[in-house]
Each structure stands twice: as C-alpha cells, then as structure tokens.
Design an enzyme around this catalytic site. Sequence first.
Site, PDB file in Angstrom:
ATOM      1  NE  ARG A  11      -0.680   9.449  -1.395  1.00  0.00           N
ATOM      2  CZ  ARG A  11      -1.198  10.516  -0.780  1.00  0.00           C
ATOM      3  NH1 ARG A  11      -1.236  11.680  -1.383  1.00  0.00           N
ATOM      4  NH2 ARG A  11      -1.679  10.412   0.441  1.00  0.00           N
ATOM      5  CB  CYS A  55      -0.977  -0.078   1.161  1.00  0.00           C
ATOM      6  SG  CYS A  55      -2.462   0.853   0.845  1.00  0.00           S
ATOM      7  CG  HIS A  94      -2.758  -3.525   4.178  1.00  0.00           C
ATOM      8  ND1 HIS A  94      -1.578  -2.961   4.587  1.00  0.00           N
ATOM      9  CD2 HIS A  94      -3.529  -2.516   3.720  1.00  0.00           C
ATOM     10  CE1 HIS A  94      -1.632  -1.643   4.403  1.00  0.00           C
ATOM     11  NE2 HIS A  94      -2.807  -1.346   3.871  1.00  0.00           N
ATOM     12  CD  GLU A 129       0.419  -5.704   5.735  1.00  0.00           C
ATOM     13  OE1 GLU A 129       0.471  -6.283   4.632  1.00  0.00           O
ATOM     14  OE2 GLU A 129       0.000  -4.532   5.866  1.00  0.00           O
TER      15      GLU A 129
HETATM   16  N1  GLN Z   1      -3.612   6.320   1.367  1.00  0.00           N
HETATM   17  C1  GLN Z   1      -2.289   6.009   1.820  1.00  0.00           C
HETATM   18  C2  GLN Z   1      -1.228   6.805   1.069  1.00  0.00           C
HETATM   19  O1  GLN Z   1      -1.540   7.474   0.160  1.00  0.00           O
HETATM   20  C3  GLN Z   1      -1.998   4.521   1.697  1.00  0.00           C
HETATM   21  C4  GLN Z   1      -2.933   3.739   2.602  1.00  0.00           C
HETATM   22  C5  GLN Z   1      -2.346   2.457   3.150  1.00  0.00           C
HETATM   23  O2  GLN Z   1      -1.125   2.291   3.220  1.00  0.00           O
HETATM   24  N2  GLN Z   1      -3.202   1.595   3.609  1.00  0.00           N
HETATM   25  O3  GLN Z   1      -0.098   6.766   1.393  1.00  0.00           O
END
Ligand code: GLN
Length: 192
Positions: free
Chosen positions: A104, A78, A166, A168
């Site tokens: 993003r 992410c 995710h 993890e």
């Molecule tokens: N929205 C976050 C970002 O732009 C990422 C979100 C996440 O890591 N779950 O960095």
Amino acid sequence: MTTGILSLQGNFLDHARSLELINKEYTLVKQLSDIKHIDSLILPGGESTSMIKIQSNNELFNKLKILIQDGIPTIGTCAGLILLAKDVIDGEVALGVLDCVVERNAYGRQNESFEGLVNFIDNTQMYCFIRAPKILKTGNKVKNIAFIDDEVVGVQHNNIAGFTFHPELTNDKNYLSWLKFFIEEGKNVRSF
Ligand code: GLN
C-alpha cells in the site's frame, strides 16, 4: 444481469460512468441484498482500510469472495486491487483471491501521486496513479497485463484483474473495449 460496483466508499461513480459508456447495466453494492443478481464485479479505488472497516460487521465480503471464486469477472482498481490481493504489505488482507503481494501507498504520500505512461494490451496511454500500491510479486499463474517501463502495474489471473492505476478516470477506447470484453467473456474462465 448486471455488474456490481462495490460502493461503500471511494470512486465507484467513475466506474458507473465507464459502464454507461459501454451500455452495460450496473448495481451499486452497499449491502448483501445488492449482490443477488450480479454476474460481474468492480472494486473501485478509495481507501481500502475504510472499506474493510465499513463492512466488518456483515457478511458482504464473505459472499463476494464466494462469487469471485465461483468465476464471475472481477476487476479491482487501486484500493480494489488491495482488497483482492492474497498478501498486503502495510495493510490487511480482505478478499485474498488474487495471487500477488501488493504494498500500500508504495510511491509515498498523496502529493507523490502522478500520471504515467502505461502499456496495456499493446496500447500506450497516460493514466493516473493516486496514492497507488505497487505489485511486488505475483504467483506463476498470474499474467502481467499492464506496465510502466518494466514495472508491472496490472495483473490478471483468469476471471480476476487488478490495476494499481485508474483507467476509469480516462475511459479511453482501448480500456472501454477491454472492459466490455472482460465483463462479457471473463466468466468463461473459471479459476478455482
Ligand atoms: N492508498 C489507498 C489504499 O491504501 C489506495 C488509493 C486509491 O485507491 N487510489 O487503500
């Protein structure tokens, strides 16, 4: 030797738990002196813009970039994927080592976060997407390794892997055995 987990902000402790489950040592990386002995790297989820700000007055990212380019197995989830990407829509390029364009917050705001059925290495598993980015484009040497239907949600280029979700937080058997293999063997694949 040990896996460095970038621990400036975000869910670094969940990645520590994954490594504990496969009996691997880890070091929480908060400053330059923490990366001396690392031979693999995990960049967690969280807020990529905050991580970039927190380290902006020091050399940490420059040194991590050198280690990644030298071939250490590197995983970003992410926000971690956003830090790795060479091109970021609505954000800043940080390490710029993974040949892909990510956008993003591409699914919308926090309450548009969701769980989705992901196909990852011949296994289908429900994973969390938390204010996730989208992978809009990948370089032709980049392999697509995880999908929701036809949408690419995980990529790998030699020693670097990135996921928009995710794994993890689930720690299913398939992910943990991939993780063990990748941090042990990923260093044999030099990309630069
Ligand atoms: N929205 C976050 C970002 O732009 C990422 C979100 C996440 O890591 N779950 O960095």
